[in-house]
Every structure is written in structure tokens, then in C-alpha cells.
Design a protein around this motif. Structure first.
Motif, mmCIF file in Angstrom:
data_model
loop_
_atom_site.group_PDB
_atom_site.id
_atom_site.type_symbol
_atom_site.label_atom_id
_atom_site.label_comp_id
_atom_site.label_asym_id
_atom_site.label_seq_id
_atom_site.Cartn_x
_atom_site.Cartn_y
_atom_site.Cartn_z
ATOM 1 N N VAL A 484 3.288 17.221 -62.063
ATOM 2 C CA VAL A 484 3.428 16.590 -60.749
ATOM 3 C C VAL A 484 4.326 17.440 -59.848
ATOM 4 C CG1 VAL A 484 4.305 14.567 -59.515
ATOM 5 C CG2 VAL A 484 3.015 14.270 -61.629
ATOM 6 N N ALA A 485 5.404 17.989 -60.408
ATOM 7 C CA ALA A 485 6.321 18.835 -59.631
ATOM 8 C C ALA A 485 5.593 20.046 -59.065
ATOM 9 C CB ALA A 485 7.497 19.270 -60.503
ATOM 10 N N ASN A 486 4.745 20.670 -59.874
ATOM 11 C CA ASN A 486 4.000 21.839 -59.401
ATOM 12 C C ASN A 486 3.016 21.462 -58.297
ATOM 13 O OD1 ASN A 486 5.311 23.533 -61.216
ATOM 14 N ND2 ASN A 486 3.799 23.186 -62.827
ATOM 15 N N ALA A 490 3.531 22.585 -54.220
ATOM 16 C CA ALA A 490 2.496 23.346 -53.516
ATOM 17 C C ALA A 490 2.051 22.625 -52.253
ATOM 18 C CB ALA A 490 1.314 23.584 -54.448
ATOM 19 N N ALA A 491 1.858 21.299 -52.336
ATOM 20 C CA ALA A 491 1.441 20.528 -51.167
ATOM 21 C C ALA A 491 2.516 20.527 -50.086
ATOM 22 C CB ALA A 491 1.118 19.095 -51.587
ATOM 23 N N ALA A 492 3.774 20.401 -50.494
ATOM 24 C CA ALA A 492 4.883 20.391 -49.522
ATOM 25 C C ALA A 492 4.971 21.718 -48.781
ATOM 26 C CB ALA A 492 6.191 20.079 -50.239
ATOM 27 N N ASN A 493 4.758 22.806 -49.475
ATOM 28 C CA ASN A 493 4.787 24.117 -48.824
ATOM 29 C C ASN A 493 3.702 24.238 -47.762
ATOM 30 O OD1 ASN A 493 6.991 25.472 -50.023
ATOM 31 N ND2 ASN A 493 5.825 25.786 -51.904
ATOM 32 N N GLU A 494 2.565 23.626 -48.004
ATOM 33 C CA GLU A 494 1.447 23.736 -47.067
ATOM 34 C C GLU A 494 1.703 22.985 -45.766
ATOM 35 O OE1 GLU A 494 -1.513 25.366 -46.954
ATOM 36 O OE2 GLU A 494 -0.772 26.513 -48.665
ATOM 37 N N GLY A 496 4.810 22.107 -44.599
ATOM 38 C CA GLY A 496 6.151 22.357 -44.059
ATOM 39 C C GLY A 496 7.189 21.329 -44.437
ATOM 40 N N ALA A 497 6.965 20.593 -45.510
ATOM 41 C CA ALA A 497 7.972 19.637 -45.993
ATOM 42 C C ALA A 497 8.977 20.370 -46.880
ATOM 43 C CB ALA A 497 7.294 18.509 -46.762
ATOM 44 N N ASN A 498 10.000 19.644 -47.326
ATOM 45 C CA ASN A 498 11.051 20.225 -48.167
ATOM 46 C C ASN A 498 10.534 20.341 -49.601
ATOM 47 O OD1 ASN A 498 13.373 20.850 -49.648
ATOM 48 N ND2 ASN A 498 14.691 19.668 -48.279
ATOM 49 N N ALA A 499 10.039 21.535 -49.939
ATOM 50 C CA ALA A 499 9.400 21.739 -51.236
ATOM 51 C C ALA A 499 10.379 21.585 -52.390
ATOM 52 C CB ALA A 499 8.750 23.119 -51.283
ATOM 53 N N MET A 500 11.605 22.076 -52.214
ATOM 54 C CA MET A 500 12.606 21.977 -53.278
ATOM 55 C C MET A 500 12.953 20.510 -53.549
ATOM 56 S SD MET A 500 14.681 23.549 -55.435
ATOM 57 C CE MET A 500 14.929 25.234 -54.878
ATOM 58 N N GLY A 505 12.522 15.661 -56.971
ATOM 59 C CA GLY A 505 12.150 14.253 -57.040
ATOM 60 C C GLY A 505 11.059 14.008 -58.067
ATOM 61 N N ALA A 506 10.097 14.946 -58.153
ATOM 62 C CA ALA A 506 9.014 14.814 -59.127
ATOM 63 C C ALA A 506 9.529 14.934 -60.561
ATOM 64 C CB ALA A 506 7.954 15.877 -58.856
#
Length: 682
Positions: A484-486, A490-494, A496-500, A505-506
Motif C-alpha cells: 500500500v505504501a508503494n 506513487a499516486a501522491a507523486n503524480e 503533487g501530494a506529500n508522498a513521504m 501513513g500507509a
């Protein structure tokens, strides 16, 4: 009454913001210098850039601190010290002489007349010694001349006319020879040496008091400038006499303007300007950062940092305005970008610099340099958890300061003669202090309960205590969390959300499953399912409880609230549909949904919404048999459409376009995960 209390309760957040707003205005105005603002900017050695300036009123030319210090030192050098003459000590010497004389000269060998003459000669020598006095030698001589205080009367005399105790043997020998005492009368000289005592010493109290009187009489001014007199002409270099006149006019202007009559007018002017700046900040937050505006802790954090920078700068300016560039103002955008975003960090930095323009000297130069440095800070600083990035960014910020200051001096002076080279050292010191932003971020995290990328990086370590325990007790859940983290990262990077933040959180969203790991399918290693022996309602309670237990575990381990938000919202208010359907099939009617629904809340940010989608898709994908591209595509669309229909993303501030992007990333990732390898021939 109840309605009034209800209105107050619902408005308490806004009331707190009003209180914080006015409190900050009052604190900033309190820090401001208590004086009127001189409307001209000038620097030593730089040309006067305005029209000819004439004296608006009569004023005195104030001496510079260097001139006053030189006068004080001259007074100290020229001061004539006071020495005290002790008449009582002299009487004791005469008394001792009369007592000891018979012991030295018992009367044998000399006639009574000779002994009488010798006694008289001894008294004459003592008269000569104590007419001038004998210095005790305890303090080094302060000047060639001194005041000798005797019987409350001071007489000025040369210091070398006073006899010295350390040279008394030679003095007595010379005096005995001068009165005709034979050189072989060694006993007589020993008698005089034995009884002689110093009676002149430095009177430090009187000397110090006299010096204070002289220093207090030093005039702070020299000369006057009459109203209408030319102070400085346009293009004239500000130095020498014109510089002193301008500095005197500025000081006089401040003291005259800031008077009892117009105190409240000037105070109100400062208040209005500061209020305008801060209202711009609140409007920006409400319009463009509503999540920050609604959070009183975050608003307090921003206002607190503005106050800290204003206080530090005003304190340094009052102490020594030359050190104003030592204040590490770029720490402000650094911290705000770390906890919020770049645009908010730059906006707050610019507003703070505008406020400080009322305080600092050469305000245009200061504002220009600080805004440029703030922009560079925002553009260059990223991923602060990487140590090299901070050093590189601070180096770039320091270089911008140096180049900007250098350019200003060339423009204003036309040469390098007027460059104050020590300021470059101040810029380097500013950069070194800026490096302390890392421990400051840690302190702020503890004070305000906020999370930085550095903390997120530490929490993402799978060898941490909590994640290690999860991998041991519930290995299936741990592997699910990694997947889920991976996907979520990847979705957050696309979009512009906070990927870290999403990744961390995942990793922690399912830690509550550790208490009952075998009740979750990913941890079941046999065909024996414990839910087969339980009623659907009880099974649903066990499944739902992992959210509550996860929150409790995270709080015990001091996991930040921003990470706990993912645990709380990753199922939103959805149904545990499997057991709900099972109960409906058992009873033949719809059961009470409250027994099968997660407590929520629903996701309230892009990051928590992404986690809900990634978690549901990854968990359900385990049921796919021989998946194909079309099956995965339809599968992802169906799951996320169900969540949208249930209203799970209404508070998440995520757009349809961003949801489509997330779906696209999830489909690509699942396709890669389930892609069959080419079978190689044996």
C-alpha cells in the motif's frame, strides 16, 4: 441563553483567531522603537540622493559616541588625583621618637649638650619628612601632579616632592648629612628608619567622585544649526560635518515627533500598518490555505514565528544596528516550507520583512536583500532530511546576501572605497546560524505537535520498534502495508501530494491488527478461519476494532497526530460489507448498519484519500484470479466508484481529475505486479 452558548461554542475558533490577531499586533508595536520615523535614508560615505535638505527647526549638533569617548579618556588622562595626608600617623612617629631616643643614646660617651643637640636635629629631620609626607607606595603614581589633602585643605604639588617609603634610607642619609650629623652615627639613622611610617595614600573615593563630576559635565553637543540652514546638498557625499548634522537631525526629529502630544497618533499609525500586514496573512490563509486557517495550532505557530523574528531583529537593532544582517531571517521560510508549503513560506516571509522595514536602518536595501534571500531559500531548499541539501542551500543564501550587498555599494558609492567589509563576515555568521534550523524544527515538533520530513523519514524506517513488532506478529499485514505504501507514494507523486507523509501513513495504518492478527485474511496461513465460528456482528466488531486499537497503540508510541489521522480515516465510514451481507443472508432482512460501519471520520486531505483508495485496491486485488488488463481496469474503477458514491472523498479537497490520475497510477502498478513473466524453455 442556550442559543448564545451554542453560538459561542461554534465561534470559539474564530474568536481565538481574533484574540491572537490583536495580541500579535500589540506585541509587534510594543517591540517597535519609541520614536518617529525619519523620512530620509542615508549612509556614511554614500551620496545624498534627495533634494537639498534645509534645517526644519533649530537643533544642536550631537557629538558622536567616539567623540564623547575620546573626551572621557582625555579627562581620565588629565585628572589630578587626590592623596590624603594622615596627621595622626605623623604624631605617632614623633611620640615613638621621644620614647626610643633614650634607648639608642643612654648618655655615655656624649655630653648632655651633645645629646640635646642630637635630639633637636632628629626632630628637625622628622619635621622635614612630614612637612611633605611619606608616600606608602601602595598604588602606582597616576600623574606628575597631585592634590594633597591636609586638614581638609587640598594643595596642588608635584608628586615627586613627596618622599617615597622605598627610598627612605637614602633620604634620611641625605637629611642627616644636611643638618651636620656625622656619617658614623649609624644608630641615629637606624632609629629614624625604625620609627618612620608612611602617612600619604591615594584617596580613591575622592578621586573617583571628582572624576565623575568632571565626566558628567561633558557637553553632549557642539554647536547649533539654525532653522533654514543648508544641511546637505543633492549629490553631496554624506560624511564629516554633514553626516553629524544628519544624525543629529534624525535623533532630534525622533525625540520631537514622539512626544506626549502626538504619542497616540504615531502609535495608531504603527498599529494600522501592522494590522494591515497581518490581515493580509489571515485573508491569504482563509482563501488559499483553508486547512491551515481552520487549525488554530497552525495559525498560532505562524504568528509565533513572526513574533520571534520581529523580537530578534528589534533587539539586535537596539543593541547595535550594524549587526542587523546577523539575524537569520531566512530560517522563517525554511521552517514554514518544512511544515507547510513553499508559497505560504514565501508569503509570510515577505510580510515579516515589510514589518521589519519600520525598524531597520536603510530599509529599502534591507527589504530588497531579505526578499531576494527568501525567494532563493524557497527555490533551493528541498528534502531537508538530506544533510547536504541544507548546507548547499545555506551557501547559496549567503552568496546572494554577499552579491546583493556588494551590488548596492557599487551603485551607491560608484567604487569599492565605501564597502564595509566586516558585513561580509556578518553574512557568513548569518549562514552559520541558519544551519541551526534542524534542531529548531525538532523543538517545534515537540512544542506544536507538528511533523517534518525529517521525522517522517525516521518513522518510515521499517526497523523501528512498532513496525518490527508488526512484521513479527502480523507478517501478512506488514507486507500489505508495504505494498500500500508503494502504491500510495506513487499516486501522491503524480498529483503533487506529500508522498513521504502518505508512505509513512500507509506503513502504520493497520498496526491495530497486531492484537488479533489471525482474524485478518492476509495473516491466515491455514484454511481454518476463526470467523467461521463467530456471528457476523462479532466478526465485524473485531474487524472494526483494529482502527481504534491502532490509534491507541500509535498514541502510546508517541506517533504524531498527522500519522494517526491515516489510521483513523483509512476506512472512513464504509461498511464491513462481507459480514453485513452474511448477516443479511442469515436473517433474510437488512441488519442495523451501525454494527457493521467503521466509525470514521472520512478522509479530509488528499493524502488520506489516496491511502483509502490504495488500501482498498491492494487488499481486494488479492482476490483476483488470472487478472488481465481489462479486469484490473474495471476492478479499480468499481472500487473507487463505490467509495465516491458513499461520499468518502467529500471532505478531502481532491478533484475528479486527481482521482482519475490516482486510478491510472494504481492500474499501472497493479498491472506491473500481476504481469506474467515469459516462460523460458528448459
Amino acid at each position: 441563553m442556550a442559543k448564545t452558548l451554542d453560538t459561542f461554542y461554534r465561534s470559539q475558533s474564530l474568536i481565538y483567531k481574533y484574540f491572537l490577531y490583536f495580541l500579535t499586533i500589540g506585541a509587534i508595536v510594543f517591540f517597535f522603537p519609541k520614536g518617529g520615523q525619519f523620512k530620509y535614508e542615508f549612509q556614511k560615505g554614500k551620496p545624498w540622493q534627495y533634494e537639498n535638505l534645509y534645517a526644519p527647526f533649530d537643533f544642536s549638533i550631537r557629538k558622536t559616541e567616539a567623540e564623547l569617548q575620546a573626551e572621557r579618556q582625555q579627562f581620565q588622562r588629565d585628572q589630578v588625583p587626590y592623596y590624603r595626608f594622615d596627621t595622626e600617623a605623623a604624631r605617632e612617629v614623633y611620640r615613638a621618637y621621644e620614647e626610643l631616643f633614650p634607648e639608642y643614646f643612654p648618655g655615655t660617651g656624649l655630653s648632655a649638650r651633645q645629646i640635646g643637640v642630637l635630639r633637636q636635629q632628629g626632630r628637625a629631620i622628622l619635621d622635614s619628612l612630614y612637612l611633605r609626607g611619606i608616600w606608602d607606595g601602595s598604588d602606582p603614581p597616576l600623574s606628575r601632579e597631585v592634590y594633597l589633602v591636609r586638614n581638609n585643605q587640598a594643595r596642588r604639588m608635584r608628586f615627586d616632592s613627596i618622599y617615597r617609603m622605598d627610598a627612605l634610607r637614602n633620604t634620611i642619609r641625605d637629611l642627616t648629612e644636611s643638618v651636620g650629623i656625622p656619617a658614623d652615627q649609624a644608630e641615629f639613622r637606624e632609629l629614624l628608619l625604625r620609627i618612620a611610617e608612611p602617612n600619604v595614600s591615594l584617596d580613591q573615593e575622592l578621586t573617583g567622585r571628582e572624576l565623575e563630576n568632571q565626566l558628567s559635565g561633558i557637553s553632549l553637543t557642539r554647536g547649533n544649526v539654525d532653522e533654514g540652514a543648508l544641511i546637505v546638498a543633492k549629490g553631496e557625499v554624506v560624511e564629516g560635518e554633514s553626516l553629524k548634522k544628519l544624525e543629529s537631525l534624525r535623533a532630534e526629529y525622533a525625540s520631537e515627533v514622539w512626544s506626549a502630544n502626538n504619542y497616540y497618533f504615531i502609535l495608531s499609525g504603527y498599529t494600522i500598518l501592522v494590522a494591515l500586514v497581518l490581515i493580509m496573512l489571515l485573508l491569504f490563509l482563509k482563501r488559499y490555505r483553508p486547512d491551515v486557517f481552520r487549525n488554530n495550532v497552525k495559525v498560532t505557530f505562524i504568528f509565533f514565528n513572526i513574533l520571534v523574528m520581529v523580537f530578534l531583529t528589534t533587539f539586535v537593532v537596539k543593541y547595535n544596528e550594524a549587526l542587523v544582517f546577523v539575524v537569520p531571517l531566512c530560517i522563517l521560510p525554511l521552517i514554514l516550507k518544512t511544515f507547510f508549503d513553499a508559497r505560504l513560506g514565501l508569503f509570510v516571509h515577505v510580510l515579516t520583512v515589510l514589518i521589519l522595514g519600520f525598524v531597520v536602518p536603510n530599509s529599502f536595501e534591507y527589504i530588497f536583500l531579505q526578499i531576494i534571500a527568501g525567494i532563493v531559500t524557497i527555490l533551493t531548499v528541498s528534502e531537508l532530511y538530506k544533510r547536504a541539501n541544507l548546507f548547499i542551500s545555506v551557501g547559496q543564501i549567503t552568496l546572494i546576501y554577499i552579491l546583493g550587498y556588494f551590488a548596492f555599494n557599487i551603485i551607491q558609492g560608484g567604487s569599492l572605497d565605501n564597502v564595509v567589509w566586516v558585513n561580509f563576515g556578518f553574512f557568513l555568521l548569518n549562514g552559520m546560524i541558519t544551519l541551526f534550523v534542524q534542531p529548531l524544527i525538532y523543538i517545534y515538533e515537540k512544542m506544536f505537535g507538528m511533523v517534518s520530513d525529517v521525522s517522517l523519514l525516521e518513522l518510515s524506517d521499517t526497523n523501528s520498534r512498532l513496525l518490527k513488532e508488526l512484521s513479527n506478529k502480523a507478517p501478512g499485514t506488514f507486507n500489505h502495508s508495504l505494498q500500500v505504501a508503494n502504491l500510495a507514494e506513487a499516486a501522491a507523486n503524480e498529483i503533487g501530494a506529500n508522498a513521504m507523509l502518505v508512505r509513512v501513513g500507509a506503513l502504520y495504518h493497520d498496526i491495530g491488527k497486531m492484537n488479533n492478527p489471525t482474524y485478518f485474511t492476509e495473516n491466515q496461513t491455514t484454511n481454518n478461519n476463526p470467523h467461521d465460528e463467530l456471528a457476523p456482528e462479532k466478526s465485524a466488531r473485531i474487524i472494526i476494532k483494529h482502527v481504534i486499537e491502532g490509534i491507541e497503540m500509535a498514541r502510546k508510541q508517541n506517533i504524531p497526530d498527522r500519522i494517526i489521522d491515516f489510521i483513523r480515516t483509512h476506512h472512513g465510514t464504509t461498511l464491513v460489507y462481507y459480514f453485513y451481507k452474511k448477516a443479511r443472508e442469515r436473517d433474510g432482512e437488512d441488519p442495523d448498519e451501525k454494527d457493521f460501519r467503521y466509525p470514521g471520520p472520512v478522509p479530509f486531505s488528499k493524502e488520506t484519500a489516496i491511502l483509502m483508495m490504495a488500501d482498498s485496491v491492494e487488499a481486494a486485488s488479492k482476490s483476483l484470479v488470472n487478472p488481465t488488463y481489462s479486469i484490473i481496469d474495471e476492478f479499480v474503477d468499481k472500487i473507487i466508484a463505490t467509495q465516491m458514491q458513499a461520499g468518502q472523498f467529500l471532505n478531502a479537497e481532491i478533484t475528479f481529475k486527481e482521482i482519475e490520475t490516482v486510478k491510472k497510477v494504481l492500474k499501472q502498478r497493479l498491472t506491473n505486479i500481476y504481469h506474467l513473466r515469459v516462460e523460458y524453455p528448459e
